[in-house]
Design a protein around this motif. Structure first.
Motif, short mmCIF file in Angstrom:
data_model
loop_
_atom_site.label_atom_id
_atom_site.label_comp_id
_atom_site.label_asym_id
_atom_site.label_seq_id
_atom_site.Cartn_x
_atom_site.Cartn_y
_atom_site.Cartn_z
N PHE A 143 -8.30 15.90 2.55
CA PHE A 143 -8.17 15.54 3.95
C PHE A 143 -7.17 14.39 4.07
N ALA A 144 -6.62 14.24 5.25
CA ALA A 144 -5.68 13.15 5.53
C ALA A 144 -6.43 12.03 6.26
N PRO A 145 -6.52 10.83 5.69
CA PRO A 145 -7.25 9.74 6.34
C PRO A 145 -6.78 9.45 7.77
N GLN A 146 -5.49 9.63 8.02
CA GLN A 146 -4.95 9.34 9.34
C GLN A 146 -5.57 10.23 10.42
N PHE A 147 -6.05 11.41 10.03
CA PHE A 147 -6.66 12.34 10.98
C PHE A 147 -8.18 12.36 10.88
N HIS A 148 -8.73 11.46 10.11
CA HIS A 148 -10.18 11.38 9.94
C HIS A 148 -10.83 10.96 11.27
N PRO A 149 -11.95 11.57 11.65
CA PRO A 149 -12.58 11.22 12.93
C PRO A 149 -13.04 9.77 13.00
N CYS A 150 -13.20 9.12 11.86
CA CYS A 150 -13.63 7.73 11.87
C CYS A 150 -12.47 6.74 11.77
N TRP A 151 -11.24 7.27 11.71
CA TRP A 151 -10.09 6.36 11.69
C TRP A 151 -10.05 5.60 13.01
N LYS A 152 -9.89 4.30 12.92
CA LYS A 152 -9.91 3.47 14.12
C LYS A 152 -9.03 2.24 13.91
N GLU A 153 -8.41 1.82 14.99
CA GLU A 153 -7.63 0.58 14.94
C GLU A 153 -8.42 -0.53 15.61
N TYR A 154 -8.38 -1.70 14.97
CA TYR A 154 -9.09 -2.87 15.49
C TYR A 154 -8.07 -3.94 15.87
N SER A 155 -8.22 -4.50 17.06
CA SER A 155 -7.23 -5.45 17.55
C SER A 155 -7.60 -6.91 17.25
N ASP A 156 -8.85 -7.18 16.95
CA ASP A 156 -9.28 -8.56 16.76
C ASP A 156 -10.07 -8.66 15.46
N THR A 157 -9.36 -8.91 14.37
CA THR A 157 -9.99 -9.09 13.07
C THR A 157 -9.46 -10.37 12.44
N PRO A 158 -10.06 -10.86 11.37
CA PRO A 158 -9.54 -12.07 10.71
C PRO A 158 -8.09 -11.93 10.25
N VAL A 159 -7.62 -10.69 10.02
CA VAL A 159 -6.23 -10.49 9.61
C VAL A 159 -5.37 -9.95 10.76
N GLY A 160 -5.89 -10.07 11.98
CA GLY A 160 -5.16 -9.56 13.14
C GLY A 160 -5.40 -8.08 13.35
N ILE A 161 -4.42 -7.39 13.88
CA ILE A 161 -4.54 -5.95 14.12
C ILE A 161 -4.62 -5.22 12.79
N ALA A 162 -5.61 -4.36 12.64
CA ALA A 162 -5.82 -3.64 11.39
C ALA A 162 -6.53 -2.33 11.69
N SER A 163 -6.55 -1.44 10.71
CA SER A 163 -7.19 -0.13 10.89
C SER A 163 -8.17 0.14 9.77
N SER A 164 -8.96 1.19 9.95
CA SER A 164 -10.00 1.53 8.98
C SER A 164 -9.44 2.23 7.74
N TRP A 165 -8.16 2.56 7.76
CA TRP A 165 -7.45 3.03 6.56
C TRP A 165 -6.01 2.59 6.67
N SER A 166 -5.54 1.86 5.67
CA SER A 166 -4.17 1.35 5.67
C SER A 166 -3.30 2.18 4.73
N GLU A 167 -2.29 2.83 5.28
CA GLU A 167 -1.37 3.59 4.45
C GLU A 167 -0.59 2.67 3.51
N ARG A 168 -0.29 1.46 3.96
CA ARG A 168 0.44 0.51 3.11
C ARG A 168 -0.39 0.11 1.90
N HIS A 169 -1.65 -0.19 2.12
CA HIS A 169 -2.51 -0.61 1.02
C HIS A 169 -2.79 0.54 0.06
N ALA A 170 -2.88 1.75 0.58
CA ALA A 170 -3.04 2.91 -0.30
C ALA A 170 -1.80 3.07 -1.17
N ALA A 171 -0.62 2.92 -0.56
CA ALA A 171 0.63 3.05 -1.32
C ALA A 171 0.74 1.95 -2.38
N TYR A 172 0.27 0.76 -2.06
CA TYR A 172 0.27 -0.32 -3.06
C TYR A 172 -0.62 0.06 -4.24
#
Length: 285
Positions: A143-172
């Motif tokens: 499955f593709a995480p970007q299309f996962h029904p639980c994928w969500k973007e959060y606007s107010d987190t300790p690291v600012g805007i973030a999502s429930s799956w980061s393509e950048r961190h996966a690539a790292y």
């Protein structure tokens, strides 16, 4: 199997009509970079601390697919209990011509850059779906995480805007690059790109991580030099302290589309000024 998957991703990027500017033969993206991360790599658990406890591990995402019906997410009928083995990650480098078109810009992105952001990301979605289908045809769950029904973007987190799956961190985690002062990922093809990932139960050999730490490819973090991306930002979202995501987001998703979106024929424009005319534009400096 690693070679088969790499060859298929490269073939799709090379041949699919979606990787073309409208009415032209020029592509949005050059040949991709591809890496593999073990789904149980400790980094994915660490991300729950680095990013936030809302960031899913591959196993958590797989477990939540049971009973979901989106055919683009899953390669087989609903089934709980399957174990993800690999996260397949890829980098889609923006072409040299499009990067060149963005270098002279000082406030808004070039037309080619904006079209790549919108239509190129549509192609990226098609590649995600194709890879899931390709793995399914070989008898594997995916499955593709970007299309996962639980994928969500959060606007107010300790690291600012973030999502429930980061393509950048996966690539790292897949050895494809390290982070920069402006929060992007510096890869062997530089910083101008789109990223994608697919999680599968197919066990593949993890790629090596050829760097000493998570910001190693960035000259500013490596030895205190550079910082060229700071002066490229037209709204002051970058400084030696890092990236102000809120200021950046307001410009990229508000000001820029309002200013040039209709002229360029797109609703999503990106910006990319801090990804061009800098030492890490197309390589590891």
């Amino acid at each position: 199997m690693e070679k088969i998957i790499c060859d298929e991703i490269r073939r799709f990027v090379r041949e699919d009509a979606g990787n073309r500017f409208p009415g032209r033969e020029e592509r949005y993206f050059d040949e991709p970079l591809i890496g593999f991360a073990a789904a149980d790599d400790p980094l994915f658990t660490e991300y729950k601390t680095v990013i936030g406890d809302f960031h899913f591990t591959p196993a958590e995402m797989a477990a939540q697919l049971a009973g979901e019906g989106d055919r683009h997410l899953r390669s087989q009928s609903p089934e709980s209990g399957w174990t993800p083995r690999t996260v397949i990650c890829y980098v889609l480098p923006i072409t040299d011509a499009t990067r060149a078109s963005n270098r002279p810009e000082t406030m808004y992105p070039s037309r080619a850059w904006a079209q790549t952001r919108m239509h190129g990301e549509t192609f990226n979605g098609a590649l995600r779906r194709h890879l899931v289908s390709f793995l399914a045809a070989a008898g594997h769950r995916a499955f593709a995480p970007q299309f996962h029904p639980c994928w969500k973007e959060y606007s107010d987190t300790p690291v600012g805007i973030a999502s429930s799956w980061s393509e950048r961190h996966a690539a790292y985690a897949a050895g494809l690059g390290t982070f920069s002062l402006n929060d992007a990922l510096i890869t062997p093809r530089g910083i101008g790109h789109r990223l994608g990932s697919v999680i599968t139960d197919l066990a593949l050999r993890p790629s090596q991580k050829p760097y000493a730490h998570r910001t190693y490819n960035c000259l500013f973090h490596r030895n205190g030099t550079c910082g060229a991306c700071i002066t490229r930002c037209p709204v002051g979202a970058l400084s030696k302290e890092g990236h102000d995501k809120q200021i950046c987001r307001q410009h990229v998703y508000g000001t820029v589309p309002q200013a040039v979106g209709e002229t360029y024929g797109v609703t999503a424009t990106g910006c990319g000024l801090c990804q061009t005319r800098i030492p890490c534009e197309s390589r590891i400096p």
